[in-house]
Scaffold this motif. Structure first.
Motif, PDB file in Angstrom:
ATOM      1  N   VAL A   2       0.842  -1.191   0.000  1.00 23.32           N
ATOM      2  CA  VAL A   2       0.000   0.000   0.000  1.00 23.32           C
ATOM      3  C   VAL A   2       0.880   1.244   0.000  1.00 23.32           C
ATOM      4  O   VAL A   2       2.022   1.222   0.443  1.00 23.32           O
ATOM      5  CB  VAL A   2      -0.946   0.037   1.219  1.00 23.32           C
ATOM      6  N   VAL A   3       0.333   2.337  -0.528  1.00 21.11           N
ATOM      7  CA  VAL A   3       0.993   3.643  -0.507  1.00 21.11           C
ATOM      8  C   VAL A   3       0.185   4.524   0.437  1.00 21.11           C
ATOM      9  O   VAL A   3      -1.025   4.686   0.266  1.00 21.11           O
ATOM     10  CB  VAL A   3       1.050   4.263  -1.915  1.00 21.11           C
ATOM     11  N   LEU A   4       0.854   5.088   1.459  1.00 20.68           N
ATOM     12  CA  LEU A   4       0.185   5.919   2.449  1.00 20.68           C
ATOM     13  C   LEU A   4       0.347   7.390   2.105  1.00 20.68           C
ATOM     14  O   LEU A   4       1.353   7.802   1.523  1.00 20.68           O
ATOM     15  CB  LEU A   4       0.761   5.665   3.837  1.00 20.68           C
ATOM     16  N   ASP A   5      -0.638   8.203   2.480  1.00 26.26           N
ATOM     17  CA  ASP A   5      -0.552   9.656   2.359  1.00 26.26           C
ATOM     18  C   ASP A   5       0.086  10.184   3.630  1.00 26.26           C
ATOM     19  O   ASP A   5      -0.584  10.432   4.632  1.00 26.26           O
ATOM     20  CB  ASP A   5      -1.936  10.260   2.160  1.00 26.26           C
ATOM     21  N   LEU A   6       1.407  10.358   3.610  1.00 22.92           N
ATOM     22  CA  LEU A   6       2.137  10.814   4.788  1.00 22.92           C
ATOM     23  C   LEU A   6       2.191  12.335   4.813  1.00 22.92           C
ATOM     24  O   LEU A   6       2.239  12.981   3.769  1.00 22.92           O
ATOM     25  CB  LEU A   6       3.559  10.239   4.775  1.00 22.92           C
TER      26      LEU A   6
ATOM     27  N   ILE B  99      10.732   9.524   5.035  1.00 21.65           N
ATOM     28  CA  ILE B  99      10.264   8.137   5.064  1.00 21.65           C
ATOM     29  C   ILE B  99       9.581   7.813   3.742  1.00 21.65           C
ATOM     30  O   ILE B  99       8.780   8.599   3.240  1.00 21.65           O
ATOM     31  CB  ILE B  99       9.285   7.921   6.241  1.00 21.65           C
ATOM     32  N   HIS B 100       9.922   6.672   3.185  1.00 17.98           N
ATOM     33  CA  HIS B 100       9.294   6.232   1.945  1.00 17.98           C
ATOM     34  C   HIS B 100       7.825   5.944   2.215  1.00 17.98           C
ATOM     35  O   HIS B 100       7.462   5.453   3.282  1.00 17.98           O
ATOM     36  CB  HIS B 100      10.001   4.985   1.405  1.00 17.98           C
ATOM     37  N   ASP B 101       6.943   6.213   1.257  1.00 16.83           N
ATOM     38  CA  ASP B 101       5.505   6.097   1.492  1.00 16.83           C
ATOM     39  C   ASP B 101       4.904   4.751   1.112  1.00 16.83           C
ATOM     40  O   ASP B 101       3.713   4.545   1.263  1.00 16.83           O
ATOM     41  CB  ASP B 101       4.767   7.211   0.765  1.00 16.83           C
ATOM     42  N   THR B 102       5.697   3.792   0.651  1.00 13.87           N
ATOM     43  CA  THR B 102       5.203   2.475   0.255  1.00 13.87           C
ATOM     44  C   THR B 102       5.557   1.459   1.327  1.00 13.87           C
ATOM     45  O   THR B 102       6.701   1.344   1.729  1.00 13.87           O
ATOM     46  CB  THR B 102       5.831   2.046  -1.084  1.00 13.87           C
TER      47      THR B 102
END
Length: 114
Positions: free
Chosen positions: A56-60, A67-70
């Motif tokens: 999943v890819v998060l909306d950070l 931090i990488h978003d995946t």
């Protein structure tokens, strides 16, 4: 042989709120405290994209730009709170000089008039 036969796979949806597991790696950004009292999960964050059933890819937010978003689904945990006012962020915690948590009422929910 040792797997739980009643285990169901966890499914996620776009826009769902999840917590991100904090791993105690060396050289990673620390969120507040270190060691045993460090938070285990941070968030909640919303899911921006599902790459496959395991990724999943998060909306950070902008504060977590390093931090990488995946992430793999084993590093996220579903947020089971529906009401956003029930979620307490790390910035809302108040600690005095002796490292004790200052507790107090957040809001008055109900009053009884006699």
């Amino acid at each position: 042989m040792y797997a739980d036969p009643r285990r169901r796979p966890v499914t996620f949806f776009v826009g769902e709120r999840v917590y991100l597991m904090m791993l105690m790696w060396k050289g990673v950004i620390w969120f507040g405290k270190r060691g045993k009292l460090a938070p285990r999960y941070i968030g909640p964050f919303s899911i921006g994209q599902l790459l496959n059933d395991q990724t999943v890819v998060l909306d950070l937010p902008a504060e977590l730009f390093g931090i990488h978003d995946t992430f793999n689904v084993c590093y996220i945990h579903k947020c089971k709170v529906d009401d956003e006012s029930q979620i307490l962020s790390l910035q809302d915690l108040k600690v005095d000089m002796s490292k004790k948590l200052l507790e107090g009422p957040i809001r008055i929910v109900h009053r009884k008039v006699i």
